[in-house]
Motif scaffolding. Structure first.
Motif, PDB file in Angstrom:
ATOM      1  N   CYS A  74      49.019  22.040  38.365  1.00  0.00           N
ATOM      2  CA  CYS A  74      48.484  23.602  38.049  1.00  0.00           C
ATOM      3  C   CYS A  74      47.092  23.731  37.422  1.00  0.00           C
ATOM      4  CB  CYS A  74      49.612  24.077  36.782  1.00  0.00           C
ATOM      5  SG  CYS A  74      51.088  24.293  37.534  1.00  0.00           S
ATOM      6  N   LEU A  78      44.161  25.607  39.573  1.00  0.00           N
ATOM      7  CA  LEU A  78      43.505  26.694  38.771  1.00  0.00           C
ATOM      8  C   LEU A  78      42.065  26.325  38.893  1.00  0.00           C
ATOM      9  CD1 LEU A  78      45.468  27.445  35.822  1.00  0.00           C
ATOM     10  CD2 LEU A  78      45.352  28.795  37.726  1.00  0.00           C
ATOM     11  N   SER A  82      38.751  28.761  39.787  1.00  0.00           N
ATOM     12  CA  SER A  82      37.944  29.349  38.903  1.00  0.00           C
ATOM     13  C   SER A  82      36.803  28.654  38.615  1.00  0.00           C
ATOM     14  CB  SER A  82      38.937  29.533  37.797  1.00  0.00           C
ATOM     15  OG  SER A  82      37.947  30.134  36.711  1.00  0.00           O
TER      16      SER A  82
END
Length: 236
Positions: A74, A78, A82
């Motif tokens: 995860c 991410l 980002s």
């Protein structure tokens, strides 16, 4: 029976660690981010303890390993989405030297002394800082060097040459076995391959330790097995 339980738990631990590592992806230690490194240590520690447990207590450590792996996946997803999170988790490149200026504070922040910096430069072939324009400490801990334009190696474009683009060699035979998928990707078949091998004077394909296909020459390079032991070491 206790030995059997330990062997079983060790096998389960090793299998789980292997599968989770494959899921997380194949990356060298130098390519791991700080978060990946920490999670890898944690998963490895749990796997080590799991190997010593009895077979009745394998579910909890397995769950912990899977949970940590999912957290790592995860976070990796991410950070790909980002830029701010990626900079927070993985950090940024740190400039250590540029155009004659050594940044001492950045060296202290990176915990690198000037001797270590010079050693890295020498390992990459630069024995004089005047040949270098900039040095960066990358977020994965590697040091990259940009040489000055006048000191970098000559390239064909510098002298207006346009060489033919080389392509990777395709391994078509390894240890006497034809790699059919690789051979098919070259646009050739086994009949063509065997014919080329025979033309080069090789009668038994089992004697070939490696054969590669060169697309620029439309030919194969053959390396035969040697049954002789090399006794002389020229490097000692």
């Amino acid at each position: 029976m206790q030995i059997g339980k330990v062997l079983l738990s060790s096998s389960v631990s090793l299998a789980a660690l292997f599968l989770l590592t494959k899921i997380l992806g194949n990356r060298e230690m130098s390519q791991l981010s700080m978060f990946d490194y920490i999670s890898s240590i944690a998963i490895g520690a749990i796997a080590g303890e799991m190997a010593a447990l009895s077979t009745d207590n394998l579910i909890e450590p397995l769950f912990s390993m899977v949970f940590l792996s999912l957290c790592t996946l995860c976070i990796n997803y991410l950070t790909c989405k980002s830029i701010k999170l990626r900079r927070f988790i993985e950090g940024q490149a740190l400039i250590l030297y540029q155009n004659g200026q050594i940044y001492e504070k950045n060296l202290l922040h990176a915990k690198i002394d000037i001797g270590e910096l010079l050693a890295v430069c020498r390992l990459q072939g630069y024995f004089d800082l005047e040949e270098i324009y900039s040095i960066y400490l990358e977020s994965n801990g590697q040091i990259s060097i940009l040489p000055k334009s006048a000191k970098r190696p000559l390239t064909p474009s510098d002298i207006n040459l346009n060489p033919v683009q080389s392509k990777p060699m395709a391994n078509v035979i390894i240890d006497g076995h034809i790699l059919k998928g690789n051979l098919q990707s070259t646009g050739k078949d086994e009949t063509w391959l065997i014919k080329r091998i025979q033309q080069k004077g090789v009668l038994d394909i089992k004697e070939i330790i490696l054969a590669t296909y060169d697309s620029t020459k439309d030919d194969i390079n053959i390396y035969l097995k040697s049954h002789k032991k090399m006794k002389n070491d020229i490097f000692e």
